[in-house]
Design a protein around this motif. Structure first.
Motif, PDB file in Angstrom:
ATOM      1  N   VAL A  15       0.729  -1.230  -0.034  1.00 16.99           N
ATOM      2  CA  VAL A  15      -0.071  -0.112  -0.198  1.00 16.99           C
ATOM      3  C   VAL A  15       0.882   1.256  -0.076  1.00 16.99           C
ATOM      4  CG1 VAL A  15      -1.550   1.560   1.055  1.00 16.99           C
ATOM      5  CG2 VAL A  15      -1.639  -1.123   1.173  1.00 16.99           C
ATOM      6  N   ALA A  16       0.775   2.180  -1.014  1.00 20.21           N
ATOM      7  CA  ALA A  16       1.245   3.341  -1.013  1.00 20.21           C
ATOM      8  C   ALA A  16       0.182   4.481  -0.728  1.00 20.21           C
ATOM      9  CB  ALA A  16       1.904   3.681  -2.316  1.00 20.21           C
ATOM     10  N   VAL A  17       0.729   5.564  -0.081  1.00 19.55           N
ATOM     11  CA  VAL A  17       0.054   6.789   0.134  1.00 19.55           C
ATOM     12  C   VAL A  17       0.776   7.882  -0.521  1.00 19.55           C
ATOM     13  CG1 VAL A  17      -1.270   8.437   1.925  1.00 19.55           C
ATOM     14  CG2 VAL A  17      -0.987   5.913   2.252  1.00 19.55           C
ATOM     15  N   PRO A  44       4.582  13.609  -3.707  1.00 21.19           N
ATOM     16  CA  PRO A  44       5.479  12.970  -2.538  1.00 21.19           C
ATOM     17  C   PRO A  44       4.492  12.016  -2.011  1.00 21.19           C
ATOM     18  CG  PRO A  44       4.270  15.107  -2.248  1.00 21.19           C
ATOM     19  CD  PRO A  44       4.113  14.875  -3.874  1.00 21.19           C
ATOM     20  N   GLY A  45       5.123  10.947  -1.358  1.00 25.58           N
ATOM     21  CA  GLY A  45       4.500   9.815  -0.615  1.00 25.58           C
ATOM     22  C   GLY A  45       5.094   8.615  -0.245  1.00 25.58           C
ATOM     23  N   GLY A  46       4.739   7.450   0.016  1.00 28.07           N
ATOM     24  CA  GLY A  46       5.405   6.238   0.294  1.00 28.07           C
ATOM     25  C   GLY A  46       4.642   5.232   0.883  1.00 28.07           C
ATOM     26  N   HIS A  47       5.260   4.487   1.299  1.00 27.72           N
ATOM     27  CA  HIS A  47       4.652   2.984   1.992  1.00 27.72           C
ATOM     28  C   HIS A  47       3.786   3.387   3.339  1.00 27.72           C
ATOM     29  CE1 HIS A  47       7.889   1.344  -0.490  1.00 27.72           C
ATOM     30  NE2 HIS A  47       6.912   0.608  -0.902  1.00 27.72           N
ATOM     31  N   LEU A  48       2.754   2.822   3.430  1.00 31.70           N
ATOM     32  CA  LEU A  48       1.897   2.703   4.662  1.00 31.70           C
ATOM     33  C   LEU A  48       2.478   1.829   5.608  1.00 31.70           C
ATOM     34  CD1 LEU A  48      -0.976   3.684   5.763  1.00 31.70           C
ATOM     35  CD2 LEU A  48      -1.851   1.622   5.082  1.00 31.70           C
ATOM     36  N   GLU A  49       2.840   2.251   6.715  1.00 33.99           N
ATOM     37  CA  GLU A  49       3.244   1.487   8.012  1.00 33.99           C
ATOM     38  C   GLU A  49       2.365   0.981   8.675  1.00 33.99           C
ATOM     39  OE1 GLU A  49       6.102   4.190  10.203  1.00 33.99           O
ATOM     40  OE2 GLU A  49       7.416   4.269   8.319  1.00 33.99           O
ATOM     41  N   PHE A  50       2.586  -0.219   9.403  1.00 29.10           N
ATOM     42  CA  PHE A  50       1.600  -1.093  10.050  1.00 29.10           C
ATOM     43  C   PHE A  50       0.938  -0.127  11.237  1.00 29.10           C
ATOM     44  CE2 PHE A  50       0.307  -3.886  13.498  1.00 29.10           C
ATOM     45  CZ  PHE A  50      -0.470  -4.507  12.714  1.00 29.10           C
ATOM     46  N   GLU A  52      -0.695   2.632  10.775  1.00 32.40           N
ATOM     47  CA  GLU A  52      -0.607   3.968  10.441  1.00 32.40           C
ATOM     48  C   GLU A  52      -2.168   4.267   9.691  1.00 32.40           C
ATOM     49  OE1 GLU A  52       2.808   6.632   9.402  1.00 32.40           O
ATOM     50  OE2 GLU A  52       2.410   5.063   7.699  1.00 32.40           O
ATOM     51  N   SER A  53      -2.765   5.273   9.899  1.00 31.77           N
ATOM     52  CA  SER A  53      -3.733   5.726   8.986  1.00 31.77           C
ATOM     53  C   SER A  53      -3.136   6.428   7.682  1.00 31.77           C
ATOM     54  CB  SER A  53      -4.667   6.858   9.779  1.00 31.77           C
ATOM     55  OG  SER A  53      -3.962   8.088   9.777  1.00 31.77           O
ATOM     56  N   PHE A  54      -4.106   6.496   6.748  1.00 25.06           N
ATOM     57  CA  PHE A  54      -3.911   7.010   5.375  1.00 25.06           C
ATOM     58  C   PHE A  54      -3.296   8.461   5.745  1.00 25.06           C
ATOM     59  CE2 PHE A  54      -7.047   4.516   3.379  1.00 25.06           C
ATOM     60  CZ  PHE A  54      -6.271   3.252   3.387  1.00 25.06           C
ATOM     61  N   GLU A  55      -3.905   9.468   6.690  1.00 26.57           N
ATOM     62  CA  GLU A  55      -3.706  10.767   6.854  1.00 26.57           C
ATOM     63  C   GLU A  55      -2.165  11.028   7.666  1.00 26.57           C
ATOM     64  OE1 GLU A  55      -7.984  10.033   6.362  1.00 26.57           O
ATOM     65  OE2 GLU A  55      -6.547   9.170   7.458  1.00 26.57           O
ATOM     66  N   GLU A  56      -2.126   9.890   8.426  1.00 29.83           N
ATOM     67  CA  GLU A  56      -0.774  10.001   9.343  1.00 29.83           C
ATOM     68  C   GLU A  56       0.499   9.506   8.093  1.00 29.83           C
ATOM     69  OE1 GLU A  56      -2.306   8.267  13.558  1.00 29.83           O
ATOM     70  OE2 GLU A  56      -1.691   6.986  12.198  1.00 29.83           O
ATOM     71  N   ALA A  58       0.612  10.257   5.199  1.00 29.86           N
ATOM     72  CA  ALA A  58       0.571  11.338   4.160  1.00 29.86           C
ATOM     73  C   ALA A  58       1.606  12.370   4.946  1.00 29.86           C
ATOM     74  CB  ALA A  58      -0.850  11.913   3.891  1.00 29.86           C
ATOM     75  N   ALA A  59       0.886  12.694   6.103  1.00 29.28           N
ATOM     76  CA  ALA A  59       1.756  13.916   6.593  1.00 29.28           C
ATOM     77  C   ALA A  59       3.148  13.635   7.221  1.00 29.28           C
ATOM     78  CB  ALA A  59       1.042  14.144   7.930  1.00 29.28           C
ATOM     79  N   ARG A  60       3.372  12.194   7.431  1.00 31.34           N
ATOM     80  CA  ARG A  60       4.796  11.750   7.830  1.00 31.34           C
ATOM     81  C   ARG A  60       5.824  12.037   6.515  1.00 31.34           C
ATOM     82  NH1 ARG A  60       6.951   7.171   6.473  1.00 31.34           N
ATOM     83  NH2 ARG A  60       4.999   6.078   6.409  1.00 31.34           N
ATOM     84  N   GLU A  61       5.250  11.202   5.260  1.00 34.08           N
ATOM     85  CA  GLU A  61       5.988  11.212   4.137  1.00 34.08           C
ATOM     86  C   GLU A  61       6.197  12.466   3.614  1.00 34.08           C
ATOM     87  OE1 GLU A  61       7.549   8.688   2.625  1.00 34.08           O
ATOM     88  OE2 GLU A  61       6.757   7.201   3.573  1.00 34.08           O
ATOM     89  N   VAL A  62       5.241  13.529   3.595  1.00 37.90           N
ATOM     90  CA  VAL A  62       5.344  14.718   3.017  1.00 37.90           C
ATOM     91  C   VAL A  62       6.571  15.452   3.784  1.00 37.90           C
ATOM     92  CG1 VAL A  62       4.337  16.995   2.614  1.00 37.90           C
ATOM     93  CG2 VAL A  62       3.215  14.912   1.700  1.00 37.90           C
ATOM     94  N   GLU A  63       6.354  15.311   5.159  1.00 37.96           N
ATOM     95  CA  GLU A  63       7.427  16.109   5.789  1.00 37.96           C
ATOM     96  C   GLU A  63       8.743  15.321   5.921  1.00 37.96           C
ATOM     97  OE1 GLU A  63       8.094  17.992  10.328  1.00 37.96           O
ATOM     98  OE2 GLU A  63       6.503  16.615   9.917  1.00 37.96           O
TER      99      GLU A  63
END
Length: 156
Positions: A15-17, A44-50, A52-56, A58-63
């Motif tokens: 899963v990528a966000v 920008p984006g990346g892999h969903l971690e175990f 983690e919500s989609f929103e979390e 997204a915020a983590r990957e963008v930052e």
């Protein structure tokens, strides 16, 4: 002695966000450094971690990638992308979100130069080429990441 070598397990979907980060009529894109889609422009984006919500995610990957904090996310769509012609097969379920920078005056930094050549704001009507193929497919289909005009909402 038994043969300890076994065939590699088949690839599994991941899963990528990814985030349509919008500023005016522009979207933030970075030029990839990757075995998949090298030198194409992507969100920008990346892999969903175990857990983690989609929103979390997204915020983590963008930052992590750009140094930007985002304001509010909105789910736009989900795509199913299978990469068969790349160096190794890959299958991604990709969740696309929309967001805006928390501080519009802040410029993105390239925080992962080993994964990206750099970030820039590109007018939606004049996108760079080549786009990462899942994004290109969306653009060609007429997908528009921008919210409907505010005046349309005022009619209700």
């Amino acid at each position: 002695m038994a043969d300890r070598s076994s065939p590699a397990p088949p690839p599994v979907p991941r899963v990528a966000v990814v985030v349509f980060l919008l500023k005016g009529k522009a979207v933030l894109l970075g030029r990839r450094r990757s075995s998949v889609g090298d030198s194409t422009f992507a969100l920008p984006g990346g892999h969903l971690e175990f857990g983690e919500s989609f929103e979390e995610c997204a915020a983590r990957e963008v930052e992590e990638e750009t140094g930007l904090k985002i304001d509010g996310t909105e789910l736009l769509t989900v795509t199913n992308n299978v990469f068969l012609e790349e160096p190794k097969p890959a299958h991604y379920v990709t969740v696309f979100l929309r967001a805006r920078p928390a501080r519009p005056e802040q410029e993105p930094e390239n925080r992962e130069p080993d994964k990206c050549h750099g970030w820039g704001w590109y007018d939606w009507d004049d996108l760079p080429s080549p786009l990462f193929w899942p994004l290109e497919k969306m653009v060609r289909s007429g997908f528009d990441p921008f919210p409907p005009q505010a005046s349309r909402g005022a009619e209700n």
